[in-house]
Scaffold this active site. Structure first.
Site, PDB file in Angstrom:
ATOM      1  N   GLY A   1      -1.516   3.982   1.461  1.00  0.00           N
ATOM      2  CA  GLY A   1      -1.936   4.463   2.763  1.00  0.00           C
ATOM      3  C   GLY A   1      -2.100   3.334   3.767  1.00  0.00           C
TER       4      GLY A   1
ATOM      5  N   ILE B   1      -1.530  -1.035   3.744  1.00  0.00           N
ATOM      6  CA  ILE B   1      -0.698  -1.663   4.774  1.00  0.00           C
ATOM      7  C   ILE B   1      -1.520  -2.683   5.543  1.00  0.00           C
ATOM      8  CG2 ILE B   1       0.569  -1.256   6.921  1.00  0.00           C
ATOM      9  CD1 ILE B   1       1.323   1.515   5.750  1.00  0.00           C
TER      10      ILE B   1
ATOM     11  N   GLU C   1      -4.064  -4.420   4.497  1.00  0.00           N
ATOM     12  CA  GLU C   1      -4.245  -5.610   3.660  1.00  0.00           C
ATOM     13  C   GLU C   1      -2.961  -6.427   3.567  1.00  0.00           C
ATOM     14  OE1 GLU C   1      -6.129  -5.392  -0.078  1.00  0.00           O
ATOM     15  OE2 GLU C   1      -7.685  -3.987   0.553  1.00  0.00           O
TER      16      GLU C   1
ATOM     17  N   SER D   1       3.372   1.747  22.259  1.00  0.00           N
ATOM     18  CA  SER D   1       4.585   1.265  21.592  1.00  0.00           C
ATOM     19  C   SER D   1       4.244   0.056  20.736  1.00  0.00           C
ATOM     20  CB  SER D   1       5.641   0.879  22.631  1.00  0.00           C
ATOM     21  OG  SER D   1       6.743   0.254  22.016  1.00  0.00           O
TER      22      SER D   1
ATOM     23  N   GLU E   1     -10.443   0.715   7.944  1.00  0.00           N
ATOM     24  CA  GLU E   1     -11.388  -0.109   7.193  1.00  0.00           C
ATOM     25  C   GLU E   1     -12.575  -0.470   8.089  1.00  0.00           C
ATOM     26  OE1 GLU E   1     -10.775  -0.787   3.891  1.00  0.00           O
ATOM     27  OE2 GLU E   1      -9.040   0.531   4.198  1.00  0.00           O
TER      28      GLU E   1
END
Length: 302
Positions: free
Chosen positions: A69, A73, A75, A221, A282
């Protein structure tokens, strides 16, 4: 011809309540069939921050693929950004998570077979990376209600094993009706004047999505060198906030007079007290946040 080269596949086996383990086996099988058995190395994470350490040690790979998830990504991005530019592998994504907002921003399918096929025929896209208080992020940074919902969603996922937009909305309505707190802030964008205000939600985006597909900044973007900010201003009651929340799923909240939008290359925001805050899902703890866009800092396969 594939641009993947030597691949390090960093997989979170606990993703989607354990589905990540089988997904890693399937992805490795598909990639090895196309690239050769020796071209793909699989590394499974054993706990928090392990994916960061694995990516940081991946300077011998051409491509690091993050399977999981948005958390894994996040990390992996932090590990890659710790490497010198000349030694920094390109990033691939196989989304096996509950939100998959970064993959959604890249247009990567949420099915393992389709994501692998996409990677094998992908082109390289230089993308921007955000940095807040020394921590890098790929998609989203938020404070206040947005962050409280994201953090509560993670706790609910651990308790229930459920995932996706339904879980985020359940958390969202709970927070809307019980924790609709105003946060006083002072904000400076680029080298502009300091603006003071109060917010209910406060999102800083690289791409359009957070919360499992909510288009909070529809025009954002990944490669324009700018943050997109979305701030909701009080007063907003629970019913009005719920209406805006539902409209944000498809980006239709932008016309609300309670919403304001900005773009900037860097920002500094100070809150009167420490708000709930999250970066790519996080938790991050502070009352002052200094963030800057790192233009074209990472090469991503899309």
């Amino acid at each position: 011809m594939s641009l993947l080269g030597r691949v390090l596949l960093i997989a979170n086996p606990a993703a989607q309540s354990g589905a990540g383990d089988a997904a890693a086996d399937r992805a490795a099988e598909l990639l090895r069939a196309a690239l050769g058995a020796d071209a793909v190395t699989v590394a499974r994470t054993a706990g928090p921050r392990h994916a960061c350490a694995l990516a940081k040690a991946a300077d011998g790979a051409d491509t690091v693929v993050a399977l999981g998830g948005d958390g894994v990504i996040h990390e992996v991005v932090n590990g890659l950004m710790a490497l010198p530019v000349v030694a920094r592998p390109q990033l691939g994504v196989i989304p096996v998570g509950s939100g998959n907002d970064y993959a959604r921003a890249l247009g990567i399918p949420a099915q393992v077979d389709k994501a692998c096929a996409r990677l094998l025929h992908a082109k390289v896209r230089p993308v921007d990376i955000g940095c807040v208080n020394g921590e890098f992020f790929a998609e989203t940074l938020s404070f206040g209600l947005d962050a409280a919902i994201a953090l509560d969603t993670m706790e609910r996922r651990k308790r229930t094993g459920k995932s996706g937009t339904v879980l985020y909305m359940a958390s969202g309505f709970d927070q809307l009706f019980h924790h609709l707190d105003e946060r006083v802030y002072r904000l400076q964008l680029d080298d502009g004047p300091v603006m003071q205000g109060a917010s209910i939600t406060f999102a800083v985006q690289m791409g359009p999505y957070y919360g499992g597909g909510f288009r909070i900044c529809p025009d954002a973007s990944l490669d324009d060198g700018l943050f997109d900010l979305c701030i909701s201003n009080p007063p907003i009651g629970p019913v009005g906030a719920a209406a805006i929340f539902l409209r944000a799923k498809n980006g239709n909240h932008v016309s609300s007079p309670r919403m304001e939008f900005h773009q900037a290359r860097k920002m500094r925001v100070e809150f009167d007290e420490m708000p709930p805050a999250q970066v790519d899902g996080e938790r991050i703890e502070a009352s002052v946040f200094e963030a800057e866009v790192m233009p074209a800092a990472l090469r991503v396969l899309q």
